[in-house]
Design an enzyme around this catalytic site. Structure first.
Site, PDB file in Angstrom:
ATOM      1  CE  LYS A 151      -6.206  -4.891   2.810  1.00 19.66           C
ATOM      2  NZ  LYS A 151      -6.006  -3.326   3.291  1.00 19.66           N
ATOM      3  CE1 TYR A 239      -1.925  -6.328   5.408  1.00 17.44           C
ATOM      4  CE2 TYR A 239      -3.913  -4.729   6.287  1.00 17.44           C
ATOM      5  CZ  TYR A 239      -2.754  -5.298   5.195  1.00 17.44           C
ATOM      6  OH  TYR A 239      -2.452  -4.272   4.348  1.00 17.44           O
TER       7      TYR A 239
HETATM    8  P1  NDP Z   1      -5.310   5.558  -2.251  1.00 15.74           P
HETATM    9  O1  NDP Z   1      -6.434   6.477  -1.837  1.00 15.74           O
HETATM   10  O2  NDP Z   1      -4.055   6.048  -1.587  1.00 15.74           O
HETATM   11  O3  NDP Z   1      -5.196   5.157  -3.759  1.00 15.74           O
HETATM   12  C1  NDP Z   1      -6.043   4.848  -4.350  1.00 15.74           C
HETATM   13  C2  NDP Z   1      -5.962   5.294  -6.074  1.00 15.74           C
HETATM   14  O4  NDP Z   1      -6.959   4.850  -6.646  1.00 15.74           O
HETATM   15  C3  NDP Z   1      -5.948   6.782  -6.162  1.00 15.74           C
HETATM   16  O5  NDP Z   1      -4.848   7.516  -5.811  1.00 15.74           O
HETATM   17  C4  NDP Z   1      -6.422   6.829  -7.529  1.00 15.74           C
HETATM   18  O6  NDP Z   1      -5.089   6.582  -8.305  1.00 15.74           O
HETATM   19  C5  NDP Z   1      -7.116   5.622  -7.706  1.00 15.74           C
HETATM   20  N1  NDP Z   1      -8.553   5.724  -7.521  1.00 15.74           N
HETATM   21  C6  NDP Z   1      -9.501   5.525  -8.967  1.00 15.74           C
HETATM   22  N2  NDP Z   1     -10.622   6.091  -8.531  1.00 15.74           N
HETATM   23  C7  NDP Z   1     -10.672   6.499  -7.278  1.00 15.74           C
HETATM   24  C8  NDP Z   1     -11.876   6.819  -6.385  1.00 15.74           C
HETATM   25  N3  NDP Z   1     -13.089   7.204  -6.859  1.00 15.74           N
HETATM   26  N4  NDP Z   1     -11.248   7.448  -5.237  1.00 15.74           N
HETATM   27  C9  NDP Z   1     -10.241   7.296  -4.734  1.00 15.74           C
HETATM   28  N5  NDP Z   1      -8.866   6.803  -5.649  1.00 15.74           N
HETATM   29  C10 NDP Z   1      -9.439   6.428  -6.791  1.00 15.74           C
HETATM   30  O7  NDP Z   1      -5.523   4.196  -1.596  1.00 15.74           O
HETATM   31  P2  NDP Z   1      -4.348   3.068  -1.049  1.00 15.74           P
HETATM   32  O8  NDP Z   1      -3.245   3.317  -1.911  1.00 15.74           O
HETATM   33  O9  NDP Z   1      -4.302   3.258   0.363  1.00 15.74           O
HETATM   34  O10 NDP Z   1      -5.205   1.587  -1.357  1.00 15.74           O
HETATM   35  C11 NDP Z   1      -5.435   1.416  -2.586  1.00 15.74           C
HETATM   36  C12 NDP Z   1      -5.596  -0.195  -2.445  1.00 15.74           C
HETATM   37  O11 NDP Z   1      -4.473  -0.967  -1.804  1.00 15.74           O
HETATM   38  C13 NDP Z   1      -6.692  -0.898  -1.542  1.00 15.74           C
HETATM   39  O12 NDP Z   1      -7.555  -2.059  -1.905  1.00 15.74           O
HETATM   40  C14 NDP Z   1      -6.230  -1.074  -0.013  1.00 15.74           C
HETATM   41  O13 NDP Z   1      -7.015  -2.015   0.499  1.00 15.74           O
HETATM   42  C15 NDP Z   1      -4.837  -1.710  -0.695  1.00 15.74           C
HETATM   43  N6  NDP Z   1      -3.743  -1.432   0.186  1.00 15.74           N
HETATM   44  C16 NDP Z   1      -2.966  -2.594   0.728  1.00 15.74           C
HETATM   45  C17 NDP Z   1      -1.959  -2.540   1.509  1.00 15.74           C
HETATM   46  C18 NDP Z   1      -1.226  -3.651   2.058  1.00 15.74           C
HETATM   47  O14 NDP Z   1      -0.279  -3.634   2.680  1.00 15.74           O
HETATM   48  N7  NDP Z   1      -1.486  -4.864   0.975  1.00 15.74           N
HETATM   49  C19 NDP Z   1      -1.697  -1.319   2.301  1.00 15.74           C
HETATM   50  C20 NDP Z   1      -2.566  -0.027   1.797  1.00 15.74           C
HETATM   51  C21 NDP Z   1      -3.376  -0.205   0.974  1.00 15.74           C
HETATM   52  P3  NDP Z   1      -5.229   7.559  -9.615  1.00 15.74           P
HETATM   53  O15 NDP Z   1      -4.848   8.984  -9.357  1.00 15.74           O
HETATM   54  O16 NDP Z   1      -3.817   6.894 -10.304  1.00 15.74           O
HETATM   55  O17 NDP Z   1      -6.279   7.327 -10.674  1.00 15.74           O
END
Ligand code: NDP
Length: 397
Positions: A151, A239
């Site tokens: 989301k 949410y």
């Molecule tokens: P993070 O920034 O912690 O993680 C995002 C990951 O995406 C990075 O670690 C990286 O993984 C990858 N990535 C690829 N390209 C990019 C870029 N240009 N910039 C940053 N990251 C990139 O974010 P979150 O984990 O908090 O959020 C990820 C998704 O999950 C979002 O859509 C958010 O809305 C959703 N979310 C949902 C939640 C829920 O409760 N349902 C709670 C928190 C987030 P790698 O290093 O492996 O390539």
């Protein structure tokens, strides 16, 4: 197949079965009981271990804070799903996690499309920043995989529509990862509401927020329009929008109004809004009123449901592990309780999707639901941009 938890109390049938066996054994005591090998009833959890081929096999795309903290550990409790691949731009991190979770297939963003040739992947879970959801979802669908996307589903309703269209064209399932629909306390609240325990629903309020820290990488991209898609409404307000509508099945949103509430001069909010208050008028005559903010401390996750007989307050309502229900009014003396362990929601969500994808049956939170919410949130922005003007819509819940 119904589960059997070893910690469950034995059923009456089990007591009778084992009781009869114990009585027969007692009757033979005194005689020299012949010891012989014989089969015994299944005791324990018959779901585990499972036949691996019967579980849907998942690739996780983006190994960030939510994937590593919640999504990946959640698979431990899944019964119909298992992870087979990680997709990451950081190969060392992916291999480290692979060793910990027995995942041995790895892809980067550059060779992502090669998943089309990987018959060990059935479903793809997109856990990337929002601005990347549409691209990777559509690529995964074109590769012939089912996709569950975090989301909010996209940066815009137009992108979300393209994702829904791509799923139809590929004849694959697309789900919006709204875990609250699989969280036992929210599911229980929905049951009470639809059972009429609150009487007729009269009003819903939803408040969701936290304080965004631009120095923390997972918050930093949320403050950038291109990767975040929108501001607090997109990330945390969604949410409230989605959970409120979950409790109003069959209703329609007929108009939307909203006002920005971003603190003046706050340097965090040059690209996206820091806070917004909104109101949905429903065809049933009630209002859903909500707020979302990147400017609150502590973290707030609150849903309130006011009925003609009783009300429910959930605070917190949509967290990973702490959700609870407070009911009061009518025949209900005030009572705060938990209907289940909120941490079950992560496994329940992937299993729900796996079952729908395998059987090609409707999913509880389909891509169309993600699209619906983006249309509503865009209507909120349209209203706020026009200083709170009412925007007419006709959107089925
Ligand atoms: P993070 O920034 O912690 O993680 C995002 C990951 O995406 C990075 O670690 C990286 O993984 C990858 N990535 C690829 N390209 C990019 C870029 N240009 N910039 C940053 N990251 C990139 O974010 P979150 O984990 O908090 O959020 C990820 C998704 O999950 C979002 O859509 C958010 O809305 C959703 N979310 C949902 C939640 C829920 O409760 N349902 C709670 C928190 C987030 P790698 O290093 O492996 O390539």
């Amino acid at each position: 197949m119904a589960g059997f938890d070893p910690q469950d109390k034995p059923t009456r049938r089990q007591v009778l079965t084992y009781g009869a066996a114990a009585a027969a054994l007692a009757a033979t005591s005194g005689k020299a009981a012949a010891q012989r090998a014989e089969g015994q009833p299944l005791i324990g959890n018959p779901q585990l271990p499972d036949v691996p081929g019967e579980r849907m096999r998942w690739a996780i795309v983006g190994l960030g804070s939510f994937a590593v903290g919640q999504v990946i550990p959640g698979f431990a409790d899944a019964r119909h799903s298992r992870m087979t691949a990680f997709v990451s731009g950081n190969a060392a991190k992916a291999r480290d996690l692979g060793a910990r979770y027995e995942v041995d297939r790895f892809y980067g963003y550059d060779n992502f499309d090669r998943i089309a040739d990987d018959d060990q992947i059935d479903c793809v879970y997109i856990v990337l920043p929002v601005g990347l959801h549409a691209e990777y979802t559509i690529r995964a669908l074109k590769a012939g995989k089912h996709v569950l996307c975090e989301k909010p589903m996209a940066s815009s309703a137009a992108e979300a529509q393209a994702m829904v269209d791509a799923a139809r064209a590929a004849n694959r399932q697309l789900g919006a990862a709204y875990r609250v629909h699989f969280e036992p306390n929210n599911v229980h609240a929905l049951e009470r509401i639809t059972n009429g325990d609150l009487g007729v629903m009269r009003y819903i309020s939803a408040d969701h927020g936290f304080s965004a820290n631009p120095d923390y990488p997972p918050h930093k991209w949320r403050l950038e329009k291109e990767l975040g898609g929108g501001g607090s409404m997109w990330d945390i307000g969604v949410y409230g929008v989605n959970t409120s509508l979950m409790m109003l099945p069959g209703d329609r949103v007929v108009s939307v109004s909203a006002a920005y509430a971003t603190p003046a001069g706050d340097p965090r909010f040059t690209e996206v809004e820091g806070a917004i208050d909104y109101r949905f008028r429903m065809a049933s005559g009630i209002n859903v009123q909500g707020s979302s903010s990147y400017c609150w401390n502590p973290y707030v996750s609150r849903q309130r449901y006011f009925g003609s007989k009783a009300s429910i307050e959930m605070q917190p309502a949509t967290t990973y592990g702490d959700n609870q229900i407070m009911i009061e009014g009518g025949e209900h003396p005030p009572r705060t309780y938990r209907a289940g362990d909120p941490m079950q929601q992560f496994a329940a969500q992937v299993d729900g999707f796996s079952l729908a994808a395998r059987a090609n049956t409707p999913h509880r939170t389909p891509g169309e639901m993600g699209l619906r919410d983006l249309k509503l949130m865009e209507a909120c922005y349209a209203s706020a941009d026009a200083d709170g003007a009412v925007v007419k819509v006709d959107i089925a819940v």
